[in-house]
Design an enzyme around this catalytic site. Structure first.
Site, PDB file in Angstrom:
ATOM      1  N   ILE A 153       0.840  -1.197   0.000  1.00 14.04           N
ATOM      2  CA  ILE A 153       0.000   0.000   0.000  1.00 14.04           C
ATOM      3  C   ILE A 153       0.879   1.252   0.000  1.00 14.04           C
ATOM      4  CG2 ILE A 153      -1.692   1.295   1.406  1.00 14.04           C
ATOM      5  CD1 ILE A 153      -2.280  -1.565   2.701  1.00 14.04           C
ATOM      6  N   CYS A 154       0.503   2.248  -0.801  1.00 13.01           N
ATOM      7  CA  CYS A 154       1.132   3.566  -0.697  1.00 13.01           C
ATOM      8  C   CYS A 154       0.058   4.615  -0.924  1.00 13.01           C
ATOM      9  CB  CYS A 154       2.319   3.714  -1.657  1.00 13.01           C
ATOM     10  SG  CYS A 154       1.857   3.910  -3.372  1.00 13.01           S
ATOM     11  N   ARG A 155       0.463   5.826  -1.292  1.00 10.99           N
ATOM     12  CA  ARG A 155      -0.517   6.905  -1.420  1.00 10.99           C
ATOM     13  C   ARG A 155      -1.398   6.700  -2.647  1.00 10.99           C
ATOM     14  NH1 ARG A 155      -1.315  12.374  -3.227  1.00 10.99           N
ATOM     15  NH2 ARG A 155       0.214  12.001  -4.838  1.00 10.99           N
TER      16      ARG A 155
ATOM     17  N   MET B 126      -3.955   4.884  -0.904  1.00  5.35           N
ATOM     18  CA  MET B 126      -4.749   5.457   0.182  1.00  5.35           C
ATOM     19  C   MET B 126      -5.664   6.579  -0.316  1.00  5.35           C
ATOM     20  SD  MET B 126      -4.303   3.640   2.829  1.00  5.35           S
ATOM     21  CE  MET B 126      -4.922   4.565   4.237  1.00  5.35           C
TER      22      MET B 126
END
Length: 102
Positions: A65-67, A93
């Protein structure tokens, strides 16, 4: 380069709602994580993944997961090359509307 498996934020939310035990890894920077993480996610910054490979188990699948899904995609390519099972959370996110922990 081998294609990376992906999961959408909606698919992930459904799995979490169903009580599935998932390995979530948030690769964002500290200040980004302070804006909230998916509950249960482990925070390992992208730049420190290589030195933290011993925290991963080749028998498990990890959801990265990242931005926005870009950096986590890069991490997925790297980890897949090292022989790990990974899946990229598309949209990151920015697309996550579920619960967050701070």
């Amino acid at each position: 380069m081998e294609e990376i498996q992906e999961i959408t934020t909606d698919e992930l939310q459904k799995k979490l709602d169903a009580g599935e035990n998932l390995e979530l890894v948030d690769v964002r920077e500290d200040e980004e994580v302070s804006q909230g993480m998916i509950p249960g996610a482990k925070h390992i910054r992208m730049g420190t993944i290589p030195e933290n490979l011993d925290q991963f188990d080749k028998d498990k699948e990890y959801i990265m997961i990242c931005r926005s899904g870009n950096r986590s995609g890069q991490v997925c390519h790297y980890m897949q090359e090292q022989g790990y099972k990974v899946r990229n959370m598309v949209g990151g996110m920015l697309d996550w509307s579920g619960e967050k922990q701070f």
